[in-house]
Design an enzyme around this catalytic site. Structure first.
Site: not given
Length: 290
Positions: A97, A172, A240
């Site tokens: 990701t 995502k 993150k």
């Protein structure tokens, strides 16, 4: 069956690479900590390489699941990077990701070497990786996706191409945005039940069968009620990911007020010492403040 390389053997990559070897592929693995790669070989077979370029040499497809933008660049670029060892016509599949910006940067770098690049972040957590039932959202050319889909199927419940390069990462982001709000809502519901003197398990048994039901509720309510958070997707990693979402929203003009708020709630969890706790630890924050 294909000759493959897999870069990154964390909680996700380790079982994903194992599924590829079990499916009959010839897999060479690389991990920054070499002992982890040797352990994987002892358990699954295949081979270990000491650098990404060595792992990628001769591979028809290189797959990666590392930590962040910089980690991905480090395993792709430079003399020791995978791109330097990949043949013309081979495919790089990134399950990390990361930002859509680094995805497009590496797509262009790969294209310049005659390599196809598919961004393919995953959802489903460690359990999904171990059980081979991940959701995989992809970006890239149709041709490169078609070539990669069957290989990815070794650990996917569903795998779909959403669009051109970067579309997988954008999808995502949608996934993480949705999860942030769901986990906060579930945490507030369980916190409210506790304050009201209700049996949390009985409450969830009823409401999970109605409109409030979700994957988070089904898979996390018991550990939340048991005050067990030493598992699952870490708060540090979620922050993150949410940082990527919020930064991208600044670029495309999307409004993400709930996501921004929950990101700050996760910052509070980090201050409680919960950086490695599961994302469902938002409940701990509510308990700490009252």
């Amino acid at each position: 069956m294909a000759k493959l390389a897999f870069l990154g053997l964390g909680v996700m990559g380790y079982p994903m690479a194992g599924h590829l070897q079990a499916a009959g592929h010839d897999v060479t693995v690389y991990n920054r900590t070499g002992a982890k790669a040797e352990k994987w070989v002892a358990e699954h077979g295949g081979q270990a390489a000491s650098t990404p370029v060595q792992a990628a040499s001769g591979a028809e497809m290189v797959l990666a699941c590392v930590g962040n933008d910089d980690d991905l660049r480090s395993v792709c670029l430079g003399d020791d990077g995978a791109f330097a060892g990949m043949d013309d016509g081979s495919i790089f599949v990134d399950h990390t990701t990361v930002s859509a910006a680094v995805t497009r940067e590496l797509f262009d770098a790969a294209e310049g070497r005659g390599i196809s690049f598919v961004d393919a972040p995953v959802s489903g957590g460690q359990a999904g990786a171990e059980n081979g039932v991940l959701s995989v959202m992809c970006g890239g050319t149709q041709e490169s996706y078609d070539a990669a889909e069957a290989v990815i199927g070794a650990y996917a419940r569903i795998c779909r191409r959403i669009g051109d390069s970067g579309a997988g990462q954008m999808t995502k982001m949608c996934n993480q945005i949705a999860i942030a709000g769901l986990v906060q809502g579930l945490s507030e519901a369980l916190h409210f039940a506790q304050k009201a003197g209700l049996d949390g398990r009985a409450v969830v048994e009823v409401i999970s069968q109605g409109a409030a039901g979700s994957w988070q509720m089904a898979n996390r309510y018991e550990t939340m009620l048991d005050d067990h958070f030493d598992h699952g997707f870490a708060v540090d990693w979620m922050r993150k990911d949410l940082g990527i979402c919020l930064s991208t929203a600044d670029e495309n003009g999307a409004s993400l007020p709930v996501t921004a708020l929950v990101d700050q709630f996760y910052k509070d969890v980090q201050k409680l010492g919960g950086g490695r706790w599961d994302t469902s630890s938002l409940l701990k924050r509510l308990q700490a403040i009252g």
